[in-house]
Design an enzyme around this catalytic site. Sequence first.
Site: not given
Length: 321
Positions: A14, A17, A20, A140, A183, A206, A213
């Site tokens: 990763g 990414g 990473g 997940y 996200h 939404w 969070r």
Amino acid sequence: MADFFTNKNISITGGEGFLGQYLKRILEKKNYKNISIVEHKKYNLVNNKDVQQMYRDQKPDIVFHLAAVVGGIEINQKNPGKFFYENAMMNLQVIHEGYLNNVEKVISTGTVSAYPANSSLPFNEKNIWDGFPENANAPYGIAKRIMHVQSSSYKKQYGFNSILLLLTNLYGPGDNFNPNSSHVIASLIKKFNEAKIKKEKEVIVWGNGKSTRDFCYVEDVARGIVLAAEKYNKSDPINLASGNETSIKEIAEVIKKKIGYEGKITWDENKPSGPKRRVVDINRAKKEFGYQAKTSLEEGIDKTIDWYIGKNLNLDRNTLS
């Protein structure tokens, strides 16, 4: 243990990414030279033969396992089987082949989505097995939770050093802004910026904005991963997060203000909003290896917006620190 990585071969799955890239930069700043990226186009980690080939090619002493198949709420709901199978297979194989190849340490990254849906708040590592994860993220989350069992079992039977770090919602410059898989923070930055450019009267978000969070700036987590690699050697999972709880409504208002959008926010309560609350206990990470998130939410969002707007205006993109 400041010289933990010296003269060691380091592999990062990763590594191409979002997280990473930050991890690689931090290791390079510490003057660690022997860093190999496990490129997805060359090694499909769902395929065991590719995992074995990666170990033969790179001969790592230390493996950072960041690779994952991941996305936002909608893509999670559309791909439960894919997300479970591909994540579970690559996780099992990277750790197992690491053991077979006498790797010194595997540092794997999981997710707070592994916590039970009814877990007490803040999320504490001792509660990870107290129930089933929230449905939308369960495939997940369970695929990541499996690594706890594997690390613990391999430690007991083989003395193999494999640790699991549970990460929260990451954001920052270089994030994924694809509307189909991004996200919360990246998605809202894109929405508000486009609405401002097009002079739209409203931005539809939404949920109802009440969900919370734990958002953490990606560079802070990357530093935490390096600290854990240097100093943490227990098979018990450990949280890396900000330790702060923020509502989606607060995030939307901050981004709206910083973008300079003057329209209104409309909340679409017919769309999923995910778990109602998330905040993460980071006391174990503080105690074990001195971890602390340093970047405030406003500062982190500022940096992310500056990078995103600069990127889209073809300006200087060298803002990744």
